[in-house]
Design an enzyme around this catalytic site. Structure first.
Site, PDB file in Angstrom:
ATOM      1  N   CYS A 178     -26.273   1.942   3.558  1.00  0.00           N
ATOM      2  CA  CYS A 178     -25.262   1.948   2.510  1.00  0.00           C
ATOM      3  C   CYS A 178     -24.788   3.360   2.206  1.00  0.00           C
ATOM      4  CB  CYS A 178     -25.834   1.292   1.263  1.00  0.00           C
ATOM      5  SG  CYS A 178     -26.570  -0.304   1.641  1.00  0.00           S
ATOM      6  N   GLU A 179     -24.171   3.999   3.161  1.00  0.00           N
ATOM      7  CA  GLU A 179     -23.590   5.338   3.020  1.00  0.00           C
ATOM      8  C   GLU A 179     -22.387   5.382   3.952  1.00  0.00           C
ATOM      9  OE1 GLU A 179     -24.804   8.048   1.317  1.00  0.00           O
ATOM     10  OE2 GLU A 179     -26.782   7.278   0.764  1.00  0.00           O
ATOM     11  N   ARG A 208     -28.195  13.443  13.052  1.00  0.00           N
ATOM     12  CA  ARG A 208     -27.325  14.571  13.416  1.00  0.00           C
ATOM     13  C   ARG A 208     -25.829  14.307  13.183  1.00  0.00           C
ATOM     14  NH1 ARG A 208     -26.880  16.540  17.955  1.00  0.00           N
ATOM     15  NH2 ARG A 208     -26.854  18.707  17.332  1.00  0.00           N
TER      16      ARG A 208
END
Ligand SMILES: *Cc1c(COP(=O)(O)O)cnc(C)c1O
Length: 451
Positions: free
Chosen positions: A353-354, A322
């Site tokens: 990895c974001e 969310r």
């Protein structure tokens, strides 16, 4: 530092407890990240809905159909089924879950814009209460499949009352431009068509205007518009037995939010239909489960930065999407803060990895590595939206009941995540597509050139 509406969550000698159990003990026993639910809170939330209906003369004709997509764990569905709830489903998979959890198909309504043939077929065979039809094409498809089964399908049309729910655009669903439902101006003609179809039985009218509504007024606005339609239908000899007002009742994720009282929201709606021969259906999802759950996570590293400090924890956007998806805000609290730990401002982030992989930003926390954090109000659209991105096994789910802790879903293991995957054969091998007969020699020849 705690939102209201989570009375099952207490601090005892500085340590956060869910019902009678200390969270550090749960972390010790089951590991982290870990979704924790309170049995008492789930019961209380559904009871509050049922009590609001029970307290009203028109309430005896009303029904709660829990929106399964908010949290579809079998133990939760089973609990709600035993308490008498029906269910709002949006897929054949959710129908299978409801039936596996002991739910009554006769109390199931089926929403969703993309119902597939096999899903419609399964729902007809199971004898669900009603299809909430979202387009003319779906109506034809249901009529056709019901025909092959020699049945009449109970339907309502999901109409778009074009009411603004004043919520996040991703979860506002009843506006004119939404992909959901049919515009209310077009509904009359479609109902007249539906009433003439041989394998359709018109039962109701439904809408779902959006999610996380903190103001009840849009529900009344939607009801008024549906009643106008309903009167027009009755005049044309199409009686309507039920009105389904959808879900959407919000919760207070943060301290400055106030969630509307369930009874205060429902009473005016019930008043408005009291003199009519009409059943009401409500489809609450979030309101029944959000405040009954938290996500328990451990701090792996503290990483001071230039202008921003990071608390890198072992939960991530795959466990709770969310914040990344909607910029949603969840309260984050230290489970057992030690005296003397300095408070600093942290972005609480996961290992994925974001850059969008955050659980909370700019939070004042007194934490050290290995400390536990509780991310609150995660019982709805938490586990239900989880993924295995970055090959992260999905977290364990625990239900606390008094001083008992029950695993209601085991933690996945890495091997579970690739169990359905297959390596390519090292040499060219005929691969028959379903229904085709492979011609071995020819296939080997045509596939012989591999890189
Ligand atoms: C998502 C949904 C609900 C539940 O919404 P909440 O905001 O969780 O109450 C109810 N009905 C329909 C059709 C939905 O799509």
């Amino acid at each position: 530092m705690m939102p209201p509406d989570m009375p099952f969550l207490t601090r005892r000698q500085g340590v956060l407890h869910v019902e009678e159990l200390a969270l550090p003990e749960l972390a010790q026993a089951f590991g982290t990240p870990c979704h924790v639910y309170s049995h008492a809170a789930l019961c209380a939330n559904l009871r509050a809905f049922q009590a609001a209906l029970g307290a009203h003369p028109a309430g005896a004709r009303a029904r709660v159909c829990y929106a399964v997509k908010a949290n579809s764990n079998l133990a939760i569905l089973n609990l709600f089924a035993r308490m008498g709830a029906g269910f709002d489903i949006v897929s054949g998979g959710e129908l299978a879950r409801v039936l596996a959890a002991g739910g009554d198909a006769g109390k199931v309504v089926f929403s969703g814009v993309g119902k597939r043939r096999a899903e419609i077929h399964a729902a007809l065979v199971a004898k669900i209460l009603c299809f909430n039809v979202e387009s003319a094409a779906e109506l034809e498809r249901i009529n056709e499949i019901a025909g092959t089964l020699g049945k009449r399908a109970p339907i309502s049309l999901r109409v778009n009352p074009d009411v603004d729910p004043q919520t996040h655009p991703y979860i506002a669903t009843g506006l004119k431009r939404a992909k959901f439902g049919v515009p209310i101006d077009a509904a009359l003609a479609l109902y007249e068509h539906a009433a003439r179809l041989p394998h359709i039985r018109v039962e109701g009218v439904d809408c779902h205007i959006g999610s996380q509504l903190l103001d009840c007024a849009p529900f009344m606005e939607a009801l008024e518009r549906l009643l106008v339609l309903l009167d027009a239908l009755e005049k044309r000899g199409i009686p309507i037995r039920h009105l389904d007002l959808g879900g959407g009742l919000g919760v207070a994720y943060r301290q400055d939010e106030v969630a509307p009282e369930i009874s205060a929201c429902l009473a005016p709606l019930l008043d408005r239909v009291a003199d009519r021969n009409l059943d009401l259906i409500f489809e609450p999802g979030r309101r029944l489960t959000a405040q009954a759950g938290l996500l328990l996570t451990r701090v792996e590293y503290l990483k001071p930065g230039d202008g921003v400090n990071f608390a890198i924890v072992d939960a991530a956007m795959n466990d709770l999407l969310r914040p990344a998806l909607y910029g949603a805000w969840h309260e984050i609290v230290a489970v057992a803060p030690k005296t003397g730990t300095p408070t600093a401002i942290y972005d609480v982030v996961g290992p994925i990895c974001e850059s969008g992989d955050f659980l909370g930003q700019k939070r004042a926390l007194a934490i050290e590595p290995d400390d536990l954090l509780a991310i609150l109000s995660t019982g709805a659209y938490g586990m239900a939206m989880s993924s295995q991105y970055n090959t992260r096994p999905r977290a364990v789910e625990i239900m606390v009941r008094g001083n008992e802790a029950h695993v209601i879903r085991q933690r996945e293991e890495a091997a579970d995540l690739y169990a359905l995957e297959r390596l390519l054969p090292t040499r060219a091998t005929p691969v028959p597509l379903a229904g085709s007969t492979p011609d071995t020699d020819k296939n080997v020849a045509s596939h012989a050139q591999m890189c």
